[in-house]
Design a protein around this motif. Structure first.
Motif, PDB file in Angstrom:
ATOM      1  N   SER A  72      35.985  46.966  36.697  1.00  0.00           N
ATOM      2  CA  SER A  72      35.194  48.160  36.995  1.00  0.00           C
ATOM      3  C   SER A  72      34.278  48.551  35.841  1.00  0.00           C
ATOM      4  O   SER A  72      33.489  49.496  35.973  1.00  0.00           O
ATOM      5  CB  SER A  72      36.118  49.334  37.339  1.00  0.00           C
ATOM      6  OG  SER A  72      36.919  49.682  36.217  1.00  0.00           O
ATOM      7  N   LEU A  73      34.354  47.849  34.702  1.00  0.00           N
ATOM      8  CA  LEU A  73      33.493  48.193  33.569  1.00  0.00           C
ATOM      9  C   LEU A  73      32.026  48.020  33.910  1.00  0.00           C
ATOM     10  O   LEU A  73      31.165  48.703  33.354  1.00  0.00           O
ATOM     11  CB  LEU A  73      33.846  47.337  32.342  1.00  0.00           C
ATOM     12  CG  LEU A  73      35.250  47.511  31.747  1.00  0.00           C
ATOM     13  CD1 LEU A  73      35.376  46.735  30.443  1.00  0.00           C
ATOM     14  CD2 LEU A  73      35.578  48.982  31.520  1.00  0.00           C
ATOM     15  N   GLY A  74      31.728  47.110  34.815  1.00  0.00           N
ATOM     16  CA  GLY A  74      30.335  46.885  35.198  1.00  0.00           C
ATOM     17  C   GLY A  74      29.717  48.054  35.929  1.00  0.00           C
ATOM     18  O   GLY A  74      28.485  48.142  36.030  1.00  0.00           O
ATOM     19  N   ALA A  75      30.535  48.965  36.443  1.00  0.00           N
ATOM     20  CA  ALA A  75      30.024  50.121  37.181  1.00  0.00           C
ATOM     21  C   ALA A  75      29.988  51.392  36.337  1.00  0.00           C
ATOM     22  O   ALA A  75      29.627  52.457  36.839  1.00  0.00           O
ATOM     23  CB  ALA A  75      30.879  50.360  38.430  1.00  0.00           C
ATOM     24  N   LEU A  76      30.353  51.284  35.055  1.00  0.00           N
ATOM     25  CA  LEU A  76      30.359  52.475  34.208  1.00  0.00           C
ATOM     26  C   LEU A  76      28.951  52.978  33.922  1.00  0.00           C
ATOM     27  O   LEU A  76      28.001  52.200  33.847  1.00  0.00           O
ATOM     28  CB  LEU A  76      31.053  52.167  32.877  1.00  0.00           C
ATOM     29  CG  LEU A  76      32.571  51.981  32.903  1.00  0.00           C
ATOM     30  CD1 LEU A  76      33.072  51.589  31.517  1.00  0.00           C
ATOM     31  CD2 LEU A  76      33.277  53.242  33.384  1.00  0.00           C
ATOM     32  N   SER A  77      28.861  54.283  33.725  1.00  0.00           N
ATOM     33  CA  SER A  77      27.601  54.922  33.349  1.00  0.00           C
ATOM     34  C   SER A  77      27.853  55.845  32.166  1.00  0.00           C
ATOM     35  O   SER A  77      28.999  56.243  31.904  1.00  0.00           O
ATOM     36  CB  SER A  77      27.030  55.737  34.518  1.00  0.00           C
ATOM     37  OG  SER A  77      26.803  54.932  35.646  1.00  0.00           O
ATOM     38  N   SER A  78      26.811  56.191  31.450  1.00  0.00           N
ATOM     39  CA  SER A  78      26.941  57.131  30.336  1.00  0.00           C
ATOM     40  C   SER A  78      27.557  58.432  30.827  1.00  0.00           C
ATOM     41  O   SER A  78      27.173  58.960  31.869  1.00  0.00           O
ATOM     42  CB  SER A  78      25.567  57.403  29.714  1.00  0.00           C
ATOM     43  OG  SER A  78      25.039  56.233  29.150  1.00  0.00           O
ATOM     44  N   GLY A  79      28.541  58.918  30.081  1.00  0.00           N
ATOM     45  CA  GLY A  79      29.224  60.156  30.449  1.00  0.00           C
ATOM     46  C   GLY A  79      30.529  59.938  31.180  1.00  0.00           C
ATOM     47  O   GLY A  79      31.333  60.879  31.293  1.00  0.00           O
ATOM     48  N   ASP A  80      30.762  58.723  31.700  1.00  0.00           N
ATOM     49  CA  ASP A  80      32.014  58.450  32.412  1.00  0.00           C
ATOM     50  C   ASP A  80      33.202  58.517  31.451  1.00  0.00           C
ATOM     51  O   ASP A  80      33.101  58.132  30.286  1.00  0.00           O
ATOM     52  CB  ASP A  80      31.976  57.064  33.057  1.00  0.00           C
ATOM     53  CG  ASP A  80      31.128  57.025  34.311  1.00  0.00           C
ATOM     54  OD1 ASP A  80      30.738  58.103  34.797  1.00  0.00           O
ATOM     55  OD2 ASP A  80      30.850  55.910  34.799  1.00  0.00           O
ATOM     56  N   LYS A  81      34.335  58.985  31.957  1.00  0.00           N
ATOM     57  CA  LYS A  81      35.559  59.032  31.172  1.00  0.00           C
ATOM     58  C   LYS A  81      36.348  57.741  31.377  1.00  0.00           C
ATOM     59  O   LYS A  81      36.416  57.215  32.494  1.00  0.00           O
ATOM     60  CB  LYS A  81      36.407  60.241  31.562  1.00  0.00           C
ATOM     61  CG  LYS A  81      35.754  61.573  31.198  1.00  0.00           C
ATOM     62  CD  LYS A  81      36.631  62.751  31.564  1.00  0.00           C
ATOM     63  CE  LYS A  81      35.982  64.066  31.151  1.00  0.00           C
ATOM     64  NZ  LYS A  81      36.823  65.237  31.502  1.00  0.00           N
ATOM     65  N   VAL A  82      36.932  57.241  30.282  1.00  0.00           N
ATOM     66  CA  VAL A  82      37.687  55.992  30.347  1.00  0.00           C
ATOM     67  C   VAL A  82      39.049  56.162  29.676  1.00  0.00           C
ATOM     68  O   VAL A  82      39.188  56.883  28.682  1.00  0.00           O
ATOM     69  CB  VAL A  82      36.916  54.829  29.668  1.00  0.00           C
ATOM     70  CG1 VAL A  82      35.706  54.434  30.508  1.00  0.00           C
ATOM     71  CG2 VAL A  82      36.475  55.196  28.254  1.00  0.00           C
ATOM     72  N   ASN A  83      40.055  55.509  30.238  1.00  0.00           N
ATOM     73  CA  ASN A  83      41.392  55.518  29.657  1.00  0.00           C
ATOM     74  C   ASN A  83      41.415  54.626  28.423  1.00  0.00           C
ATOM     75  O   ASN A  83      40.912  53.500  28.462  1.00  0.00           O
ATOM     76  CB  ASN A  83      42.422  55.001  30.666  1.00  0.00           C
ATOM     77  CG  ASN A  83      42.515  55.872  31.897  1.00  0.00           C
ATOM     78  OD1 ASN A  83      42.396  57.094  31.815  1.00  0.00           O
ATOM     79  ND2 ASN A  83      42.732  55.257  33.052  1.00  0.00           N
TER      80      ASN A  83
END
Length: 214
Positions: A72-83
């Motif tokens: 799912s890293l390919g769908a990340l955008s600036s501002g997204d929260k990550v574990n």
């Protein structure tokens, strides 16, 4: 190696695409990650990445095109929260289960509903992964060590307590969201070992077990 116990929620500061690859900049301010050093392994949504350019405000990590396409890293955008979770040390408490940070596939959230004071989530797995998931077994969802409450076909359910919902990115997980899945390490090796022992490299040991053979 990780435990699946998330240490904190980081924030994607930026994503710099470099051809098929990308560099993530993760903001970790306030999480106590100031001791991160170059080369440290950090699980980001359950994906093992190598920390680069660490500072008091965060770190960078290079992500290959393969990892971007398979997680799912390919769908990340600036501002997204990550574990985020740092790798185990000899003094770490083993509160979850052994997690490698090597994602096996993506699952889709198919249900989210209240269940008493907690939340019940259901996820649909790719068919090739469903055989590794068992009721009361362990599974890593976006790097979070969870206990499987129910299994039906390629669908499994987990119960999420309020603390986990608040401290991880599951708070933003909705029906249709895609999450990284890592099956239990023991199940992966068990199939390999039993398959070679019972039927050879291309055999299916499950048929022998169902037939009462060993």
């Amino acid at each position: 190696m990780f435990t699946g116990l998330v240490e904190g929620l980081g924030k994607v500061q930026s994503i710099q695409h470099q051809g098929r690859d990308a560099r993530l900049l993760i903001d970790t301010r306030g999480l106590g990650f100031e001791d991160v050093a170059v080369g440290d392994s950090i699980a980001v949504n359950g994906v093992c990445l190598t920390a680069l350019d660490p500072s008091a405000g965060g770190f960078a990590a290079d992500v290959s095109g393969e990892s971007l396409s398979l997680t799912s890293l390919g769908a990340l955008s600036s501002g997204d929260k990550v574990n985020l979770e740092r790798s185990l040390t000899p003094a770490s408490r083993m509160g979850g289960h052994f997690v490698t940070g090597h994602v096996d596939g993506l699952a889709r959230c198919s249900e989210r509903r209240r269940d008493g004071g907690s939340w019940r989530f259901a996820f649909e797995l790719p068919p090739q992964l469903s055989r590794y998931v068992a009721r009361k077994g362990s599974i890593a969802v976006d790097g979070i060590s969870l206990t499987v409450n129910a299994v039906s076909g390629n669908r499994f359910e987990v119960n999420i307590i309020p603390h986990t919902l608040e401290q991880t990115n599951l708070g933003g997980c909705q029906v249709g969201s895609r999450v990284n899945i890592e099956i239990d390490l023991v199940a992966r090796y068990l199939e390999r070992l039993m398959g070679l022992d019972a039927r050879g490299p291309d055999g299916d040991w499950r048929d022998d077990l169902l037939a009462g053979k060993s």
